[in-house]
Scaffold this active site. Structure first.
Site, short mmCIF file in Angstrom:
data_model
loop_
_atom_site.label_atom_id
_atom_site.label_comp_id
_atom_site.label_asym_id
_atom_site.label_seq_id
_atom_site.Cartn_x
_atom_site.Cartn_y
_atom_site.Cartn_z
N ASP A 154 29.64 35.98 -4.61
CA ASP A 154 30.19 34.64 -4.83
C ASP A 154 31.34 34.40 -3.86
OD1 ASP A 154 30.09 32.56 -7.51
OD2 ASP A 154 31.83 32.42 -6.18
N ILE A 155 31.41 33.20 -3.31
CA ILE A 155 32.44 32.87 -2.31
C ILE A 155 33.83 32.80 -2.94
CG2 ILE A 155 32.36 30.34 -2.45
CD1 ILE A 155 32.07 30.36 0.66
N ASN B 84 25.28 29.52 -16.23
CA ASN B 84 25.81 28.20 -16.58
C ASN B 84 24.69 27.18 -16.40
OD1 ASN B 84 28.40 29.27 -17.02
ND2 ASN B 84 28.91 29.07 -14.85
N GLY C 224 28.93 23.86 -17.32
CA GLY C 224 29.76 24.15 -16.16
C GLY C 224 28.98 24.48 -14.90
N GLN C 225 27.69 24.11 -14.87
CA GLN C 225 26.89 24.38 -13.67
C GLN C 225 27.30 23.43 -12.55
OE1 GLN C 225 22.63 24.13 -14.26
NE2 GLN C 225 22.17 24.82 -12.18
N HIS D 137 21.00 30.17 -10.95
CA HIS D 137 21.67 31.38 -10.48
C HIS D 137 22.24 32.15 -11.66
CE1 HIS D 137 24.45 27.96 -10.30
NE2 HIS D 137 25.42 28.80 -10.64
N HIS E 74 25.07 34.80 -12.70
CA HIS E 74 26.31 35.46 -12.32
C HIS E 74 26.31 36.89 -12.87
CE1 HIS E 74 28.77 31.75 -11.29
NE2 HIS E 74 27.85 31.19 -12.05
P1 5GP Z 1 28.18 27.58 -11.28
O1 5GP Z 1 29.54 26.98 -11.49
O2 5GP Z 1 27.17 26.55 -10.84
O3 5GP Z 1 27.69 28.41 -12.43
O4 5GP Z 1 28.34 28.63 -10.11
C1 5GP Z 1 28.27 28.29 -8.77
C2 5GP Z 1 28.94 29.41 -8.03
O5 5GP Z 1 28.54 29.34 -6.68
C3 5GP Z 1 30.46 29.35 -8.05
O6 5GP Z 1 30.97 30.54 -8.63
C4 5GP Z 1 30.85 29.19 -6.58
O7 5GP Z 1 32.00 29.93 -6.24
C5 5GP Z 1 29.62 29.72 -5.87
N1 5GP Z 1 29.37 29.11 -4.58
C6 5GP Z 1 29.38 27.77 -4.30
N2 5GP Z 1 29.10 27.57 -3.00
C7 5GP Z 1 28.89 28.80 -2.45
C8 5GP Z 1 28.57 29.24 -1.14
O8 5GP Z 1 28.39 28.47 -0.20
N3 5GP Z 1 28.44 30.59 -0.95
C9 5GP Z 1 28.62 31.48 -1.97
N4 5GP Z 1 28.47 32.78 -1.67
N5 5GP Z 1 28.93 31.10 -3.22
C10 5GP Z 1 29.07 29.77 -3.46
#
Ligand code: 5GP
Ligand code: ZN
Length: 115
Positions: free
Chosen positions: A30-31, A87, A93-94, A100, A102
């Site tokens: 994750d970034i 999520n 919170g998606q 994906h 986590h």
């Molecule tokens: P969500 O909030 O949808 O469950 O999780 C999305 C996740 O994707 C977040 O934790 C966010 O930091 C990660 N993320 C978003 N854009 C990128 C990206 O371009 N590269 C990577 N490696 N992670 C990303």
């Protein structure tokens, strides 16, 4: 899904730090890590969210779980423990509309939630 950020990561158009991949899925860091280990496991095929997963995708769902397990082993947190979170939708919170999983670990996580 050309505008999907995770489809672009799958395609290699956006760089990512991959830790595992096979013909069905990839896993990358994750970034914005919320824990020392924070890896996302995503299907190569665009699936909008867990809510869009179909009964016929049961094998894919199983593969994603097994990959989360393998990531945890590889990252050295299988024994200490970790959290697997999906999520889903606005209230979940998606923020990225590509399914994906986590995988979070490497520190004591709070009693519930993502981190
Ligand atoms: P969500 O909030 O949808 O469950 O999780 C999305 C996740 O994707 C977040 O934790 C966010 O930091 C990660 N993320 C978003 N854009 C990128 C990206 O371009 N590269 C990577 N490696 N992670 C990303
Ligand atoms: Zn996508």
């Amino acid at each position: 899904m050309p505008d999907c950020i995770f489809c672009r990561i799958v395609a290699g158009e956006i760089p990512s730090n991959r830790v595992l991949e096979d013909e069905h899925l990839i896993a990358f860091r994750d970034i914005q890590p919320a824990a020392p280990v924070h890896v996302l496991v995503v299907p190569r095929r665009h699936v909008e969210s867990l809510a869009a997963l179909e009964d016929g995708d049961a094998e894919l769902a199983g593969r994603l779980m097994a990959a989360a397990r393998d990531v945890a082993r590889q990252e050295g947190v299988a024994e200490s423990g970790y959290r697997v979170v999906i999520n889903t939708g606005a209230h979940g919170g998606q923020t990225v509309g590509h399914l994906h999983v986590h995988v979070l670990g490497g520190r004591q996580l709070s009693g519930h939630g993502t981190a």
